[in-house]
Design an enzyme around this catalytic site. Structure first.
Site, mmCIF file in Angstrom:
data_model
loop_
_atom_site.group_PDB
_atom_site.id
_atom_site.type_symbol
_atom_site.label_atom_id
_atom_site.label_comp_id
_atom_site.label_asym_id
_atom_site.label_seq_id
_atom_site.Cartn_x
_atom_site.Cartn_y
_atom_site.Cartn_z
ATOM 1 C CD GLU A 273 -37.216 -0.069 13.033
ATOM 2 O OE1 GLU A 273 -36.395 -0.565 12.345
ATOM 3 O OE2 GLU A 273 -38.422 -0.500 13.550
ATOM 4 C CE1 TYR B 114 -42.552 -6.089 4.072
ATOM 5 C CE2 TYR B 114 -43.534 -6.114 6.286
ATOM 6 C CZ TYR B 114 -42.923 -5.468 5.548
ATOM 7 O OH TYR B 114 -42.295 -4.466 6.073
ATOM 8 C CE LYS C 213 -39.907 -6.941 5.835
ATOM 9 N NZ LYS C 213 -39.389 -5.735 6.176
ATOM 10 N NE ARG D 298 -36.289 -9.434 7.787
ATOM 11 C CZ ARG D 298 -36.144 -8.391 7.163
ATOM 12 N NH1 ARG D 298 -35.338 -7.361 7.963
ATOM 13 N NH2 ARG D 298 -36.308 -8.141 5.934
#
Length: 285
Positions: free
Chosen positions: A181, A33, A149, A52
């Site tokens: 993160e 996504y 992702k 990306r």
């Protein structure tokens, strides 16, 4: 009024958009996504998100169902149909529906499932940007390819809920003693004027907002250091902040109950947020 969403070539009212229970995005989280910010009715960092997306699809051997131009046209059509001026566009592509549940990938002629929809959000005048957020540390037990992702977001969701239960806003994930993160953002600290953030690797998502901000910061003569840092170091920093498509640059004012700096948003995070919004708007399409 019901939102109009995009599903496999059609624009539909959200209540009419249906996906098979055998879709691999539902059964195996076999999907990727992207989330693109919208400001002033324009797409921010769109090229980075498309790049990306292509990388994520390639890493999972999912064939790209749409070109960059087709994706741009769909994004813009959704903005127009939903009158979206400020908010987000969510895009998800799964490996598709093979007609049954099977760990093996389906035949190559199975078409990926493509979904896009909009969400209204107050990005520029976000209250959290003014007050800062509180975070807690949470063990990072995710899989080893966080640079892709994917929609495998169960642990980040659980970490976010743990933060809420603790009276905080978010979790900073920690592995081998170092911050990786946030649950849906990249993490930074500021010490003696230096912006410190973890270097890119398979351990973290290669944030599009991160890339844009670091570019703008370097052009503005900020010193950037890409290295690991601990929770203790973050607590002793002058400032801390996060970046993401839905948060832009948002200060972190408390970590595990310890105030960062004076416990209020600092000047560098504030300047970086201004810089990102200013430059992001200029480059938006």
């Amino acid at each position: 009024m019901s939102r109009i969403v995009y599903l496999n070539g059609e624009y539909l009212p959200e209540a009419e958009a249906k996906i098979s229970i055998f879709d691999r995005g539902f059964v195996f989280a076999d999907a990727v996504y992207e989330v693109t910010s919208v400001g002033g009715g324009k797409l921010i960092d769109f090229e980075g998100h498309v790049a990306r997306l292509a990388r994520s699809l390639g890493e999972l051997s999912i064939k790209a169902p749409l070109t960059r131009e087709e994706l741009l046209a769909i994004h813009r059509e959704l903005l127009a149909r939903n009158d979206l001026v400020e908010g987000l566009v969510y895009l998800q592509i799964s490996r598709g529906n093979a007609g049954d549940r099977d760990f093996l990938f389906p035949a190559e002629d199975v078409a990926p499932t493509v979904v896009l929809y909009t969400q209204t959000a107050n990005l520029v005048e976000s209250p959290k940007a003014a007050t800062g957020i509180k975070v807690i540390s949470v063990p990072d037990i995710r899989w080893g390819r966080r640079d892709i992702k994917t929609v495998q977001l169960l642990w980040p969701s659980m970490a976010k809920m743990a933060a809420k239960k603790a009276g905080a806003d978010d979790g900073w994930l920690v592995e081998d003693g170092f911050v990786t993160e946030g649950t849906a953002n990249n993490a930074y600290i500021v010490k003696d004027g230096k912006i410190i953030t973890r270097a890119l690797s398979n351990d973290i998502l290669h944030g599009i907002t991160r890339a844009a901000l670091l570019k703008y910061a370097a052009e503005a003569q900020f010193e950037i250091v890409e290295r690991n840092f601990t929770i203790a170091e973050a607590q002793a920093a002058d400032e801390a902040f996060i970046t993401g498509a839905s948060t832009f640059v948002t200060p972190v004012v408390e970590i595990d109950g310890v105030k960062v700096g004076a416990g209020v948003p600092g000047p560098i995070a504030a300047r970086l947020r201004e810089l990102y919004i200013e430059e992001g708007r200029k480059a938006a399409i």
